[in-house]
Design a protein around this motif. Structure first.
Motif, PDB file in Angstrom:
ATOM      1  N   GLU A 189       0.837  -1.215   0.000  1.00  0.00           N
ATOM      2  CA  GLU A 189       0.000   0.000   0.000  1.00  0.00           C
ATOM      3  C   GLU A 189       0.864   1.253   0.000  1.00  0.00           C
ATOM      4  O   GLU A 189       0.529   2.248  -0.643  1.00  0.00           O
ATOM      5  CB  GLU A 189      -0.912  -0.006   1.225  1.00  0.00           C
ATOM      6  CG  GLU A 189      -2.019  -1.031   1.097  1.00  0.00           C
ATOM      7  CD  GLU A 189      -2.859  -1.132   2.366  1.00  0.00           C
ATOM      8  OE1 GLU A 189      -4.075  -1.008   2.266  1.00  0.00           O
ATOM      9  OE2 GLU A 189      -2.275  -1.340   3.450  1.00  0.00           O
ATOM     10  N   THR A 225       0.814   4.009  -2.899  1.00  0.00           N
ATOM     11  CA  THR A 225       0.596   5.432  -2.611  1.00  0.00           C
ATOM     12  C   THR A 225       1.567   6.274  -3.425  1.00  0.00           C
ATOM     13  O   THR A 225       1.181   7.275  -4.037  1.00  0.00           O
ATOM     14  CB  THR A 225       0.812   5.719  -1.104  1.00  0.00           C
ATOM     15  OG1 THR A 225      -0.092   4.920  -0.368  1.00  0.00           O
ATOM     16  CG2 THR A 225       0.593   7.180  -0.761  1.00  0.00           C
ATOM     17  N   THR A 248       0.852   6.337  -7.166  1.00  0.00           N
ATOM     18  CA  THR A 248      -0.224   7.283  -7.489  1.00  0.00           C
ATOM     19  C   THR A 248       0.268   8.721  -7.365  1.00  0.00           C
ATOM     20  O   THR A 248      -0.013   9.562  -8.204  1.00  0.00           O
ATOM     21  CB  THR A 248      -1.410   7.071  -6.522  1.00  0.00           C
ATOM     22  OG1 THR A 248      -1.711   5.699  -6.481  1.00  0.00           O
ATOM     23  CG2 THR A 248      -2.626   7.868  -6.944  1.00  0.00           C
ATOM     24  N   ASP A 308       7.988   7.035   4.343  1.00  0.00           N
ATOM     25  CA  ASP A 308       7.633   8.094   3.400  1.00  0.00           C
ATOM     26  C   ASP A 308       8.827   8.982   3.072  1.00  0.00           C
ATOM     27  O   ASP A 308       9.803   9.019   3.819  1.00  0.00           O
ATOM     28  CB  ASP A 308       6.523   8.975   3.996  1.00  0.00           C
ATOM     29  CG  ASP A 308       5.203   8.241   4.056  1.00  0.00           C
ATOM     30  OD1 ASP A 308       4.442   8.330   3.097  1.00  0.00           O
ATOM     31  OD2 ASP A 308       4.959   7.548   5.072  1.00  0.00           O
ATOM     32  N   SER A 352       1.384   7.895   3.127  1.00  0.00           N
ATOM     33  CA  SER A 352       1.045   6.465   3.248  1.00  0.00           C
ATOM     34  C   SER A 352       0.516   6.113   4.633  1.00  0.00           C
ATOM     35  O   SER A 352      -0.054   5.048   4.836  1.00  0.00           O
ATOM     36  CB  SER A 352       2.259   5.604   2.916  1.00  0.00           C
ATOM     37  OG  SER A 352       3.188   5.647   3.972  1.00  0.00           O
ATOM     38  N   PRO A 368      -6.795   7.845  -3.921  1.00  0.00           N
ATOM     39  CA  PRO A 368      -6.389   6.473  -4.202  1.00  0.00           C
ATOM     40  C   PRO A 368      -7.412   5.736  -5.072  1.00  0.00           C
ATOM     41  O   PRO A 368      -8.590   6.119  -5.102  1.00  0.00           O
ATOM     42  CB  PRO A 368      -6.280   5.834  -2.822  1.00  0.00           C
ATOM     43  CG  PRO A 368      -6.971   6.748  -1.892  1.00  0.00           C
ATOM     44  CD  PRO A 368      -7.002   8.096  -2.511  1.00  0.00           C
TER      45      PRO A 368
END
Lengths: 422, 102
Positions: free
Chosen positions: A270, A274, A277, B49, B63, B90
């Motif tokens: 996921e 993320t 995207t 991240d 995220s 998303p």
């Protein structure tokens, strides 16, 4: 062959006769192409880098959700998660945000017990213990064993100085170091949840090469972060869970939700999705910018396609009158389209490359920066997707050449006298 | 004569682009050690991240954001931060039938 050369020669003379108009078209066309390529180069490079480095993110992050919001998670939950088959190490993560009123910037604070690899790269690592042990036994982190072997990490510049080993020590990101005008052996002041000022000794500054990961980071001791944020000692921000078999991650995630219904497991897949995207050229503002540039190109091509100027029509009429065939006129216009579009495309591509990979996307930075006070400089690795390069090439050259030929064909099949009279 | 200058110009631009492409490949090779260093940081500090947008918690850690971020203040409240508009919703929001609980 000689005929084609002569027609090309005539085309160039014809273009030079209207040099200011054609120069303006080449300039506008080049900038539109540069904008299109800049967007594609930037998004592809960021995406590729994010997806490569985030492959090493924890397999599962378990958050506690309370009232629909992320809440501190009891460390007792770790025992329940450990019972699930296929789960490896479980490590509580201590982190949070700190608003610095002096600089109006937000920092990300992270509490650690120490890490083996980072310490083996720091100058005084011999005297430093390794509280997070390296994996033991077959299968444990086996896939990264080679990448992170001692031979490979030698010479890698992760941080200048060392990681914090004692209370009231910290390692800071380059952005924090710059905004607070501090460095190794300097000090940084943070105000805790009770309003008390805590002074941290800076023992390390993350290398600027890693700014995209560490720019706003302040790494301190775990006990310091508990004190700073006033967190209970039996709580953590979230829990990182290692899963030996990547295929079992969704199963472990659903099992965690089953035994701990107030939690939200976030899978590595996921996190990666993320970022796929996020840096997709078809999303958000990036797409708006892309669409704007594409629309500008369409207007340019449309303007060409909707008609010829009186001067151009007259030229076609004269050429037909002195004996040029319709095919010759079309070839002339084909070369005209090719000269303008190829010159513009190649120039635009070079401008885009220099803008993104040499100038750090300086024209896009104000748009991307938003309200961030700490924003890392882009030192992008020049990943170029040839597929994207050729798609833009075909999407711009062919429509432009077609829009040059079609109105000329209409003029070329008309009687020369009628064309010349307009 | 003019066509020779034109072909020369186009060829030199193509050569420059090819040189930039070769330069890119060499730079990717040379900076692979930097990527390895970043992988170590992500692995050892358990990062999730990139540190790009520090203006809000859901732009700093996209995220790890709450499920209903950016409507964090009340349902249907407007998005505050410019960086939020860069992030597309998303896929599971676009096709809400496929929403999973985790």
């Amino acid at each position: 062959m000689e005929k084609h050369k002569k027609i090309l020669e005539y085309t160039l003379s014809s273009l030079l006769r209207r040099r200011y108009k054609n120069l303006a078209i080449i300039t506008v066309f080049s900038f539109i192409v540069a904008a299109l390529y800049s967007i594609l180069f930037l998004t592809h490079s960021l995406k590729k880098e994010a997806l490569t480095v985030l492959k090493e993110a924890p397999e599962l992050i378990v958050q506690k959700v309370s009232g629909g919001r992320h809440d501190l998670i009891p460390t007792d939950y770790m025992k329940r998660i450990q019972e699930i088959y296929g789960v490896g190490r479980i490590i509580p993560r201590y982190w949070g945000y700190y608003y610095d009123a002096i600089t109006d910037s937000n920092y990300t604070l992270m509490g650690i017990n120490g890490t083996h690899v980072l310490h083996s790269n720091s100058k005084d690592n011999e005297n430093y213990p390794s509280p997070i042990p390296l994996p033991q036994g077959e299968g444990a982190r086996g896939r990264v064993k080679d990448v992170f072997s001692d031979e490979n990490i030698k010479g890698l510049k992760l941080l200048n100085g060392r990681m914090p080993s004692n209370r009231k020590e910290c390692a800071i990101g380059k952005g924090v170091s710059d905004v607070r005008f501090t460095g190794i052996d300097g000090e940084i002041f943070l105000i805790d949840s009770k309003g008390k000022v805590l002074t941290f000794h800076v023992v390390g500054v993350f290398a600027s090469e890693s700014a995209i990961l560490t720019n706003d980071l302040i790494v301190i001791n775990k006990d310091d972060i508990l004190e700073l944020f006033g967190m209970p000692s039996d709580r953590a921000t979230d829990i990182a869970v290692e899963v030996y078999n990547e295929l079992e991650i969704p199963f472990v995630a659903s099992k965690i939700r089953e035994i701990l219904p107030d939690t939200r497991p976030i899978m590595k897949g996921e996190i990666i999705r993320t970022y796929e995207t996020l840096f997709n050229w078809r999303s958000g503002v990036i797409f708006t910018m892309f669409l704007g540039a594409l629309l500008a190109f369409c207007i340019l091509a449309w303007d060409k396609a909707t008609g010829l100027s009186a001067e151009e029509r007259q030229e076609i009429g004269i050429l037909k009158a002195i004996g040029w065939e319709t095919g010759d006129v079309l070839e002339l216009k084909f070369w005209e389209g090719i000269v303008i579009s190829f010159t513009s495309i190649l120039t635009g591509m070079i401008i885009a490359y220099i803008h993104i990979f040499f100038l750090g996307a300086s024209l896009f930075a104000p748009v991307l920066r938003g309200w961030s006070v700490l924003f890392p400089p882009f030192r992008l690795i020049p990943y170029v997707d040839l597929y994207q390069v050729f798609v833009v090439l075909f999407l711009t050259v062919i429509p432009y050449v077609a829009s040059t030929i079609i109105p000329s064909w209409k003029a070329a099949i008309t009687d020369p006298d009628t064309v010349m009279r307009g | 004569m003019k066509y020779k200058i034109f072909i020369g110009l186009i060829l030199s631009e193509i050569l420059l682009i090819l040189a930039l492409y070769v330069f890119s490949q060499m730079l990717i090779e040379r900076r692979s050690i930097e990527i390895t260093a970043k992988k170590i940081l992500v692995r050892e500090l358990m990062l999730t991240d990139l540190s790009i947008w520090t203006e809000a918690r859901y732009t700093r850690h996209p995220s790890q954001a709450d499920l209903f971020t950016p409507f964090q203040d009340f349902p249907s409240s407007v998005e505050h931060f410019p960086a939020g508009s860069i992030i597309a919703p998303p896929e599971n929001i676009k096709t809400w039938k496929s929403i999973k609980r985790y």
